[in-house]
Every structure is written in C-alpha cells, then in structure tokens.
Scaffold this motif. Sequence first.
Motif, PDB file in Angstrom:
ATOM      1  N   SER A 133      -6.643   9.976  -5.834  1.00 47.79           N
ATOM      2  CA  SER A 133      -6.901   9.151  -4.628  1.00 47.79           C
ATOM      3  C   SER A 133      -5.970   9.494  -3.800  1.00 47.79           C
ATOM      4  O   SER A 133      -4.856   9.977  -3.935  1.00 47.79           O
ATOM      5  N   GLY A 135      -0.144   9.751  -2.044  1.00 46.41           N
ATOM      6  CA  GLY A 135       1.034   9.235  -0.910  1.00 46.41           C
ATOM      7  C   GLY A 135       2.020   8.831  -2.362  1.00 46.41           C
ATOM      8  O   GLY A 135       3.236   9.087  -1.752  1.00 46.41           O
ATOM      9  N   GLN A 136       1.602   8.180  -3.040  1.00 53.36           N
ATOM     10  CA  GLN A 136       2.817   7.488  -4.127  1.00 53.36           C
ATOM     11  C   GLN A 136       3.426   8.802  -4.681  1.00 53.36           C
ATOM     12  O   GLN A 136       4.706   8.960  -4.958  1.00 53.36           O
ATOM     13  N   LEU A 196       0.522   7.638   3.446  1.00 53.59           N
ATOM     14  CA  LEU A 196      -0.528   7.811   2.422  1.00 53.59           C
ATOM     15  C   LEU A 196      -0.735   6.738   1.502  1.00 53.59           C
ATOM     16  O   LEU A 196      -1.922   6.372   1.243  1.00 53.59           O
ATOM     17  N   ASP A 197       0.417   6.331   1.136  1.00 53.79           N
ATOM     18  CA  ASP A 197       0.296   5.139   0.258  1.00 53.79           C
ATOM     19  C   ASP A 197      -0.377   3.649   0.628  1.00 53.79           C
ATOM     20  O   ASP A 197      -0.564   2.880   0.032  1.00 53.79           O
ATOM     21  N   ARG A 198      -0.113   3.603   2.070  1.00 51.85           N
ATOM     22  CA  ARG A 198      -0.486   2.431   2.827  1.00 51.85           C
ATOM     23  C   ARG A 198      -1.893   2.445   3.588  1.00 51.85           C
ATOM     24  O   ARG A 198      -1.979   1.519   4.386  1.00 51.85           O
ATOM     25  N   LEU A 199      -2.744   3.447   3.281  1.00 51.41           N
ATOM     26  CA  LEU A 199      -3.914   3.436   4.289  1.00 51.41           C
ATOM     27  C   LEU A 199      -4.569   2.302   3.604  1.00 51.41           C
ATOM     28  O   LEU A 199      -4.727   1.976   2.342  1.00 51.41           O
ATOM     29  N   THR A 236      -7.911   0.030   2.255  1.00 48.48           N
ATOM     30  CA  THR A 236      -8.961   0.536   1.450  1.00 48.48           C
ATOM     31  C   THR A 236     -10.373   0.226   2.127  1.00 48.48           C
ATOM     32  O   THR A 236     -11.262   0.556   1.792  1.00 48.48           O
ATOM     33  N   ARG A 295      -4.309   7.311  -1.952  1.00 52.46           N
ATOM     34  CA  ARG A 295      -3.295   6.289  -2.392  1.00 52.46           C
ATOM     35  C   ARG A 295      -2.400   7.150  -3.260  1.00 52.46           C
ATOM     36  O   ARG A 295      -1.213   7.161  -3.195  1.00 52.46           O
ATOM     37  N   GLN A 296      -3.039   7.542  -4.467  1.00 52.77           N
ATOM     38  CA  GLN A 296      -2.179   8.251  -5.492  1.00 52.77           C
ATOM     39  C   GLN A 296      -1.398   9.423  -4.698  1.00 52.77           C
ATOM     40  O   GLN A 296      -0.264   9.600  -5.553  1.00 52.77           O
TER      41      GLN A 296
END
Length: 59
Positions: free
Chosen positions: A32, A37-38, A45-48, A50, A34-35
């Motif tokens: 995803s 970004g992590q 990218l991790d804080r987009l 939902t 989020r993944q």
Amino acid sequence: MPRPGAHGRTERQLQILRAIRIWITDHGEGPSVRQIGQESGFPVLDRLPTSSPGWRSGD
C-alpha cells in the motif's frame, strides 16, 4: 528540482522503487502507499490520510 540520475530517476524515486520490489519479493503482492512510506523511509507517504473528509462516493 532534483536532477535525475543515470536511469532517468531521482534518488528518492529509486528508493521507493527498491522498497516496492523488496516488498513484492517478501510478501508476494504490491504494498500500500502507507507501506511504501514505511519501507522507503519517507514519513510523508506514511502519513497520508486514509480518506478525504469532503469526498463522497458516486459524485
């Protein structure tokens, strides 16, 4: 503006592409956003969100 490297991609783009390739190898499917970004170390990218508060399906 970042300058592209030898492959026509910036270093950030290459880091994200590497993170996606590693994820697919490890998990058998694409990550995803989020993944990505992590895994790539880009907290933006991790804080987009939902979902968008003002968005409605079908409009």
